[in-house]
Design a protein around this motif. Structure first.
Motif, PDB file in Angstrom:
ATOM      1  N   LYS A 130       0.823  -1.210   0.000  1.00 14.77           N
ATOM      2  CA  LYS A 130       0.000   0.000   0.000  1.00 14.77           C
ATOM      3  C   LYS A 130       0.856   1.258   0.000  1.00 14.77           C
ATOM      4  N   LEU A 131       1.950   1.229   0.746  1.00 17.88           N
ATOM      5  CA  LEU A 131       2.810   2.407   0.858  1.00 17.88           C
ATOM      6  C   LEU A 131       4.132   2.196   0.130  1.00 17.88           C
ATOM      7  N   GLN A 134       6.848   5.523  -4.907  1.00 17.88           N
ATOM      8  CA  GLN A 134       6.201   5.933  -6.152  1.00 17.88           C
ATOM      9  C   GLN A 134       7.204   6.603  -7.075  1.00 17.88           C
ATOM     10  N   GLY A 144       6.235  -4.882   1.929  1.00 15.12           N
ATOM     11  CA  GLY A 144       5.397  -4.173   2.893  1.00 15.12           C
ATOM     12  C   GLY A 144       3.984  -4.707   2.894  1.00 15.12           C
ATOM     13  N   GLU A 147      -2.687  -3.246   0.544  1.00 15.80           N
ATOM     14  CA  GLU A 147      -3.908  -2.486   0.776  1.00 15.80           C
ATOM     15  C   GLU A 147      -4.977  -3.454   1.305  1.00 15.80           C
ATOM     16  N   THR A 288      -5.704   2.978  -1.779  1.00 19.07           N
ATOM     17  CA  THR A 288      -4.308   3.405  -1.748  1.00 19.07           C
ATOM     18  C   THR A 288      -4.169   4.864  -2.199  1.00 19.07           C
ATOM     19  N   PRO A 289      -3.375   5.691  -1.477  1.00 15.71           N
ATOM     20  CA  PRO A 289      -3.251   7.110  -1.839  1.00 15.71           C
ATOM     21  C   PRO A 289      -2.742   7.340  -3.253  1.00 15.71           C
ATOM     22  N   GLN A 290      -1.752   6.558  -3.671  1.00 12.85           N
ATOM     23  CA  GLN A 290      -1.208   6.698  -5.018  1.00 12.85           C
ATOM     24  C   GLN A 290      -0.738   5.339  -5.503  1.00 12.85           C
ATOM     25  N   LYS A 291      -0.920   5.099  -6.792  1.00 14.94           N
ATOM     26  CA  LYS A 291      -0.445   3.846  -7.377  1.00 14.94           C
ATOM     27  C   LYS A 291       0.010   4.126  -8.798  1.00 14.94           C
TER      28      LYS A 291
END
Length: 345
Positions: A130-131, A134, A144, A147, A288-291
């Motif tokens: 998820k983190l 990027q 890690g 999500e 997820t904030p960004q992918k």
């Protein structure tokens, strides 16, 4: 599984695959599989093989093996999967895990048992943490936590990657896997339940235009960033990889560019002609904030996507509107989003 003797295959850059060999596309009526089928037809493949869900349930191990023994494909594109949006993945994790594991294992085992030389497994960018950094490089895999809303689906896809790597180690066969970013285009799932963000938006905005609605509500805050790839570009990348790549790492497939969900909504509004109000329901999950995928491995081989996002969305809206009346209505089929229906081929 019957035994088949395999000789070690060389690593590195393979020869282009034979256009006259039997080539099986698992999932050839789905979004990705149908695009791969079209691309292979344009490339001159003369012995394509597929089967509808009515003809072959890919979760039926004995039936899959019997089918492969009958056709004995030299090449396999494994594009069949049970897929869904955030809500479906979050509500029915058992089904997304179980169905996808069975589809993948059955097809891979049957391919191995019947002498398939090359296989390409199609995964998903949700395999990454998820983190993750990027843009996400291939080596971020298993570094890690996933999500939580789609971890079961992600685990199934990770198992598929490990499956291709295991075949490479044990049998020396040049099996590979590709991880696409968010896909869209012709033959997507535009159902009310179970569809992904872009086709869901296209249907919602198109209906608003047709009914004269003056307000639309979208899920979440609109701030997460996502990358989108036209499915015809994905199909082209799949053939390119089968022709040019032989390595153990999964290969990211995307555009290398992302946008916010709010920006995506603006492009859909532009393509559909919607000019009303847009409301964001921030009580719904963002995910997820960004992918954004790091696609340098693929672009370093010389491949580039053809569609820009604005052009691709306009193309998809036009396709949806042209097929709206006769498009197979999947609303009833997906009303129970957990039903194990995505073994459809």
């Amino acid at each position: 599984m019957s035994s088949t003797t395999h000789s070690p295959a060389p690593t590195g850059r393979p020869d282009p695959i034979d256009r006259d060999a039997v080539t099986y596309v698992a999932g050839h009526r789905g979004l990705v599989g149908s695009a791969i089928w079209r691309r292979l037809e344009r490339a001159g493949f003369s012995r394509l093989v597929g089967a509808s869900h009515a003809e072959l349930d890919l979760t039926d191990r004995a039936a899959v093996l019997a089918r492969f023994e009958a056709v004995r494909p030299r090449y396999v594109f494994l594009a069949a999967a049970k897929v869904g949006g955030i809500m479906a993945n979050d509500m029915y994790p058992v089904d997304f895990l179980s169905v996808n594991l069975r589809i993948q294992t059955n097809v891979m085992d049957a391919a191995l048992a019947t002498g398939t030389e090359r296989l390409l497994f199609l995964g998903s960018s949700c395999i990454y943490p998820k983190l993750a950094p990027q843009p996400i490089p291939e080596d971020a895999l298993l570094t890690g936590h996933l999500e939580p809303t789609n971890d079961a689906y992600a685990i199934a896809k990770i198992a598929g990657i490990i499956g291709t790597q295991a075949v490479r180690r044990q049998y020396g066969l040049p099996w590979i896997s590709a991880m696409p970013t968010n896909l869209y285009g012709p033959e997507d799932n535009f159902a009310l339940v179970g569809s992904h963000v872009l086709p869901a938006m296209i249907r919602r905005y198109d209906e608003a235009v047709r009914t004269g609605a003056t307000s639309i509500t979208n899920w979440g805050t609109g701030t997460p960033r996502r990358e989108f790839l036209h499915v015809d570009d994905m199909a082209d990348a799949c053939l390119y990889l089968m022709d040019h790549y032989d390595g153990p790492s999964q290969v990211n497939v995307g555009t290398g560019r992302d946008c916010t969900i709010a920006e995506l909504a603006g492009l859909v509004a532009e393509a559909t002609g919607y000019t009303g109000e847009v409301v964001w329901d921030d009580f719904k999950p963002d995910g997820t904030p960004q992918k954004l995928l790091d696609v340098s491995l693929l672009t370093g081989m010389g491949w580039r996507p053809r569609y820009g996002l604005r052009e691709g969305i306009a193309d998809t809206v036009a396709w949806y509107r042209a097929h709206r009346a006769d498009f197979r209505d999947r609303d009833a089929e997906h009303r129970d989003a957990g039903r194990p229906d995505a073994g459809r081929a």
